[in-house]
Write a protein that holds these residues in place. Structure first.
Motif, PDB file in Angstrom:
ATOM      1  N   PRO A  22       0.819  -1.219   0.000  1.00  0.00           N
ATOM      2  CA  PRO A  22       0.000   0.000   0.000  1.00  0.00           C
ATOM      3  C   PRO A  22       0.850   1.265   0.000  1.00  0.00           C
ATOM      4  O   PRO A  22       2.019   1.250   0.405  1.00  0.00           O
ATOM      5  CB  PRO A  22      -0.784  -0.121   1.317  1.00  0.00           C
ATOM      6  N   ASP A  23       0.250   2.359  -0.471  1.00  0.00           N
ATOM      7  CA  ASP A  23       0.933   3.646  -0.438  1.00  0.00           C
ATOM      8  C   ASP A  23       1.103   4.142   0.989  1.00  0.00           C
ATOM      9  O   ASP A  23       2.099   4.776   1.322  1.00  0.00           O
ATOM     10  CB  ASP A  23       0.131   4.693  -1.231  1.00  0.00           C
ATOM     11  N   VAL A  24       0.104   3.848   1.823  1.00  0.00           N
ATOM     12  CA  VAL A  24       0.079   4.340   3.200  1.00  0.00           C
ATOM     13  C   VAL A  24      -0.493   3.265   4.108  1.00  0.00           C
ATOM     14  O   VAL A  24      -1.401   2.536   3.722  1.00  0.00           O
ATOM     15  CB  VAL A  24      -0.801   5.615   3.305  1.00  0.00           C
ATOM     16  N   VAL A  25       0.038   3.185   5.333  1.00  0.00           N
ATOM     17  CA  VAL A  25      -0.491   2.293   6.361  1.00  0.00           C
ATOM     18  C   VAL A  25      -0.948   3.160   7.533  1.00  0.00           C
ATOM     19  O   VAL A  25      -0.185   3.984   8.038  1.00  0.00           O
ATOM     20  CB  VAL A  25       0.588   1.292   6.853  1.00  0.00           C
ATOM     21  N   LEU A  26      -2.205   2.997   7.932  1.00  0.00           N
ATOM     22  CA  LEU A  26      -2.724   3.645   9.137  1.00  0.00           C
ATOM     23  C   LEU A  26      -2.721   2.587  10.230  1.00  0.00           C
ATOM     24  O   LEU A  26      -3.431   1.591  10.132  1.00  0.00           O
ATOM     25  CB  LEU A  26      -4.133   4.188   8.895  1.00  0.00           C
ATOM     26  N   MET A  27      -1.905   2.786  11.246  1.00  0.00           N
ATOM     27  CA  MET A  27      -1.659   1.756  12.265  1.00  0.00           C
ATOM     28  C   MET A  27      -2.153   2.214  13.630  1.00  0.00           C
ATOM     29  O   MET A  27      -1.759   3.277  14.115  1.00  0.00           O
ATOM     30  CB  MET A  27      -0.151   1.496  12.337  1.00  0.00           C
ATOM     31  N   ASP A  28      -3.002   1.422  14.233  1.00  0.00           N
ATOM     32  CA  ASP A  28      -3.425   1.675  15.618  1.00  0.00           C
ATOM     33  C   ASP A  28      -2.356   1.090  16.536  1.00  0.00           C
ATOM     34  O   ASP A  28      -1.693   0.116  16.190  1.00  0.00           O
ATOM     35  CB  ASP A  28      -4.773   0.999  15.867  1.00  0.00           C
ATOM     36  N   ILE A  29      -2.176   1.673  17.692  1.00  0.00           N
ATOM     37  CA  ILE A  29      -1.214   1.117  18.651  1.00  0.00           C
ATOM     38  C   ILE A  29      -1.787  -0.129  19.308  1.00  0.00           C
ATOM     39  O   ILE A  29      -1.115  -1.143  19.432  1.00  0.00           O
ATOM     40  CB  ILE A  29      -0.821   2.153  19.728  1.00  0.00           C
ATOM     41  N   LYS A  34      -0.046  -8.410  18.797  1.00  0.00           N
ATOM     42  CA  LYS A  34       1.147  -7.593  18.610  1.00  0.00           C
ATOM     43  C   LYS A  34       0.689  -6.149  18.458  1.00  0.00           C
ATOM     44  O   LYS A  34      -0.144  -5.846  17.629  1.00  0.00           O
ATOM     45  CB  LYS A  34       1.913  -8.031  17.366  1.00  0.00           C
ATOM     46  N   ASP A  35       1.265  -5.264  19.261  1.00  0.00           N
ATOM     47  CA  ASP A  35       0.845  -3.867  19.225  1.00  0.00           C
ATOM     48  C   ASP A  35       1.361  -3.167  17.962  1.00  0.00           C
ATOM     49  O   ASP A  35       2.256  -3.652  17.276  1.00  0.00           O
ATOM     50  CB  ASP A  35       1.340  -3.140  20.481  1.00  0.00           C
ATOM     51  N   GLY A  36       0.783  -2.019  17.667  1.00  0.00           N
ATOM     52  CA  GLY A  36       1.117  -1.281  16.461  1.00  0.00           C
ATOM     53  C   GLY A  36       2.525  -0.721  16.440  1.00  0.00           C
ATOM     54  O   GLY A  36       3.116  -0.568  15.370  1.00  0.00           O
TER      55      GLY A  36
END
Length: 91
Positions: A22-29, A34-36
């Protein structure tokens, strides 16, 4: 065509990135197993050009420092989600 792929588990992130690039990853913590922050660190170690933005409810200096150290390109508190469009345009 743009697509969105969702992972609920930090363990899925690297596998999905390898498949989708992907162009961008939006990651939650906060994620299962496994945490972000850990997932971002592992992803950026393999793909240093990955653009990962941490999106989280934990808006404090410690989490910002951890996100930055993980290789994330940016950090957005969930109460400021309107900032996502500006970050995506810049990315």
């Amino acid at each position: 065509a743009q697509s969105i792929v969702e992972c609920s588990d930090g363990n899925e992130v690297l596998m999905m990135y390898e498949e989708e690039h992907p162009d961008v990853v939006l990651m939650d913590i906060q994620m299962q197993h496994k945490d972000g922050i850990t997932a971002t660190k592992e992803l950026c170690a393999v793909y240093p050009d990955a653009k990962v933005f941490i999106i989280t409810q934990f808006n404090d200096a410690l989490h910002r420092t951890l996100a930055n150290a993980s290789g994330a390109a940016g950090f957005i508190a969930k109460e400021n989600l309107h900032e996502i469009s500006a970050l995506l345009e810049a990315a």
